[in-house]
Design an enzyme around this catalytic site. Structure first.
Site: not given
Ligand SMILES: Cc1cc2nc3c(=O)[nH]c(=O)nc-3n(C[C@H](O)[C@H](O)[C@H](O)COP(=O)(O)O)c2cc1C
Length: 341
Positions: A22, A76, A106, A175, A206-207, A230-231
């Site tokens: 993230m 990454q 992204c 995701h 993921n998700g 992630g979040r």
């Molecule tokens: C603030 C933020 C920054 C993120 N930055 C990246 C990143 O740099 N590279 C990436 O592959 N995904 C990025 N993501 C996506 C997350 O890795 C993840 O796929 C997405 O949040 C869904 O997972 P979650 O529901 O567990 O949060 C980002 C997500 C958020 C919320």
């Protein structure tokens, strides 16, 4: 078949866990904080931007070179220029990385419009070329991909999964949303299950995996090798331990709100906080609190009050008032259904 083996897991008989990359969150400090409460098997860095003038970002690199969590870190990259991706991958391989990961998910328009990140999902031929060249360059370390199920639909999904097989990708983090879904709407776990059946490498689902219970449900529904969170790890850094407890069939240890208050202090100790003005500091902490608050009270009381405060003093007074007054109150094991917007 995969070419190289993935780094060992914390517990080899359990499914994998990973902290999702993230941007502006998963820096060295946050990885250390997460490790304090219970590491995942794998970490992923924020993305290194790759183009013809790019150099490795020093702050992101610190998450690899100064990482003392004991857990492997995948580096990454985001980009589309093949020579520059190859150059960067080779540079990254000189460091102590678990592997090189390519971002194909992204959803930010300023990113996908340049045909990088999620934008690549519109061009399977380009993905084929990139992965072919990267695989030739990264042959003694894992080469991994993080992607979504499509750009605006899933027309290219199966073709891209076959490309992943063709280039012997070692791990796929998927995701279960399209790029156009951004972070909203249902996660298509059925498509993650399809990917698990189709690709030769392990898949991390993921998700919206926001609790140990959800992790178990998603693993059972998808057959994935593991989960990437992630979040929801921002909101509950104890989650990776809780997932392992649930996987072992143990009762999940609840976390007292007083411990959550200490977690907030730990976040506040991140080195960047001391370098930015108060307004930005408060905004920085609020980004984390937006997730933490979701598991504090079902009425959204903390969330609402937290969003209104403006100063550091008000913010910490509020945290003390809400988190330190009821000695036995615990953080919910899954977030309450409140809006995070
Ligand atoms: C603030 C933020 C920054 C993120 N930055 C990246 C990143 O740099 N590279 C990436 O592959 N995904 C990025 N993501 C996506 C997350 O890795 C993840 O796929 C997405 O949040 C869904 O997972 P979650 O529901 O567990 O949060 C980002 C997500 C958020 C919320």
């Amino acid at each position: 078949m995969s070419q190289v083996s993935l780094p060992p897991l914390l517990q080899s008989d359990l499914p994998f866990t990973a902290l999702a990359p993230m941007q502006d969150v998963t820096n060295l400090w946050f990885m250390k904080v997460i490790a304090h409460y219970g590491s995942p098997d794998y970490f992923f860095t924020e993305y290194f931007r790759v183009n013809d003038t790019s150099r490795l970002n020093r702050n992101i690199l610190a998450a690899i070179t100064e990482n003392d969590t004991g857990r492997p870190v995948f580096a990454q990259m985001i980009g589309e220029s093949i020579p520059d991706l190859v150059r960067t991958a080779k540079e990254l391989c000189k460091y102590n990385i678990a592997g090189v990961d390519l971002n194909m998910g992204c959803p930010a328009p300023r990113i996908y419009r340049k045909n990088v990140g999620g934008g690549l999902l519109r061009e399977p031929e380009k993905v084929d070329q990139i992965l072919g060249e990267l695989r030739a360059a990264v042959n003694d370390k894992p080469l991994t991909v993080k992607m979504r199920v499509g750009f605006e639909n899933t027309d290219n999904f199966y073709e891209i999964l076959d490309i992943i097989n063709r280039h012997s990708i070692d791990l796929l983090s998927l995701h279960g949303r399209t790029v156009k879904d951004m972070y909203h709407g249902e996660v298509k776990y059925d498509l993650i299950a399809e990917a698990v059946r189709r690709v030769d490498c392990p898949v991390l689902a993921n998700g919206n995996i926001n609790s140990a219970k959800t992790a178990l449900e998603v693993l059972s529904q998808t057959g994935a090798a593991g989960v990437m969170v992630g979040r929801w790890a921002i909101g509950n850094p104890w989650l990776f331990n809780q997932i392992r407890q649930a996987l072992r069939g143990e009762e999940i240890t609840p976390v007292l709100l007083v411990e959550v208050r200490k977690y907030i202090d730990r976040l506040w100790q991140t080195p960047i906080v001391s370098t930015i003005p108060e307004r930005a500091r408060v905004g920085y902490l609020k980004m984390f609190l937006n997730y933490i608050a979701l598991s504090v009270d079902a009425e959204g009381h903390f969330l609402r009050l937290m969003r209104r405060v403006q100063t550091e003093v008000e913010l910490f007074d509020l945290c003390d008032r809400i988190l330190l007054t009821e000695a036995t109150k615990t953080l919910a094991l899954e977030p309450f259904l409140l809006s995070v917007r």
